[in-house]
Design an enzyme around this catalytic site. Structure first.
Site, mmCIF file in Angstrom:
data_model
loop_
_atom_site.group_PDB
_atom_site.id
_atom_site.type_symbol
_atom_site.label_atom_id
_atom_site.label_comp_id
_atom_site.label_asym_id
_atom_site.label_seq_id
_atom_site.Cartn_x
_atom_site.Cartn_y
_atom_site.Cartn_z
ATOM 1 N N ASP A 14 26.451 14.564 74.568
ATOM 2 C CA ASP A 14 25.571 13.762 74.850
ATOM 3 C C ASP A 14 24.381 14.533 75.811
ATOM 4 O O ASP A 14 24.054 14.127 76.879
ATOM 5 C CB ASP A 14 25.730 12.559 75.619
ATOM 6 N N GLU A 187 21.545 4.659 68.966
ATOM 7 C CA GLU A 187 21.782 4.709 70.502
ATOM 8 C C GLU A 187 21.150 6.135 70.930
ATOM 9 O O GLU A 187 20.760 6.650 69.963
ATOM 10 C CB GLU A 187 23.454 4.816 70.622
#
Length: 264
Positions: A14, A187
């Site tokens: 991420d 997301e």
């Protein structure tokens, strides 16, 4: 510039990447393992040095009892007004209809710290990021979770203005700016502004082989104003199973002083 991938080997999920002056920074999540958020810096995007973790005490992050694959999801690092801003989500429940998660904010004038005590932002959705517009206004950009029966759990990308004077959100300004594509599971949003356009980068498809990064853009931040890029996704390898790099999704952009753009 010649870059040999991966620039960060091992477990660095991420990525959130920014540049401050001539220095680049990447923040990564470590999920239920400490330190929760790991930071690196570089002068050339090639050689990276690890930095002290911004979350160094239990008052900032208490992950006792967090489940496997819980903890910190998709932190967001930004720089504005002479300080660093870090948004992070602590996820306490992973499975089931509900996601027990809280989004926090810490700040620091120096990337090495000290970092502030956390401010609880909200508990709605996860993968939040902070966008600093060029008019001085700030917005929380986040995935929105819908636990209602017969509704898709991933309910688009929500934008809410953040008041710096009170360090709180303005809930009356919340609106969905993009519903995502038919791939869903939208997301990890990051918002950028260039040449009068707002560009929204978001992961879709879930953390499986269908994972991809999609891009949408708009001239405004109005509700449902973002349109997806043609011939997308921006990046993904579902249709190239022989490629060594798979399951690509969460990522971030950064520009160099000479005007080049790189994506992590």
């Amino acid at each position: 510039m010649k870059i040999s991938n991966p620039v960060l080997t091992g477990f660095h999920a991420d990525p959130s990447m920014i540049r401050v002056g001539d220095t680049y920074y990447i923040a990564n999540s470590t999920f239920e393992w400490f330190p929760g958020v790991r930071l690196h810096e570089s002068k050339d995007l090639v050689h990276w040095n690890i930095l002290p973790s911004p979350l160094s005490r239990c008052s900032q992050l208490d992950m006792r009892g967090n489940p496997s694959s819980g903890g910190i999801w998709a932190p967001d690092l930004s720089y504005a007004d002479g300080r660093f801003w870090l948004i992070y989500t602590d996820v306490k429940v992973v499975n089931g209809a509900f996601k027990d998660c809280t989004n926090y904010l810490v700040t620091a004038e120096d990337i090495h710290g000290p970092w502030s005590e956390p401010i609880r932002i909200n508990g709605v959705g996860f993968d939040a990021s902070l966008f600093h517009d060029d008019d001085g206004r700030k917005y929380l950009v986040q995935q929105t979770w819908d636990f209602r029966e017969y509704h898709h759990q991933f309910d688009g990308i929500t934008l809410t203005e953040f008041d710096v004077d009170t360090m709180k959100l303005k809930p009356e300004t919340a609106r969905t700016i993009w519903d995502g594509t038919s791939v869903k599971i939208t997301e990890g949003p990051h918002l950028y502004k260039k040449d009068g356009w707002y560009y929204l980068f978001a992961a879709e498809g879930g953390t499986v082989y269908e994972h991809q990064e999609s891009v949408a853009r708009s001239r405004t931040l109005d509700e449902c104003s973002f349109e997806v890029m043609p011939n997308g996704p921006f990046i993904g390898n579902f249709d190239t199973p022989d490629t060594y790099l798979q399951k690509q999704g969460h990522g971030a952009l950064v520009d160099t002083p000479s005007g080049e753009w790189y994506y992590a």
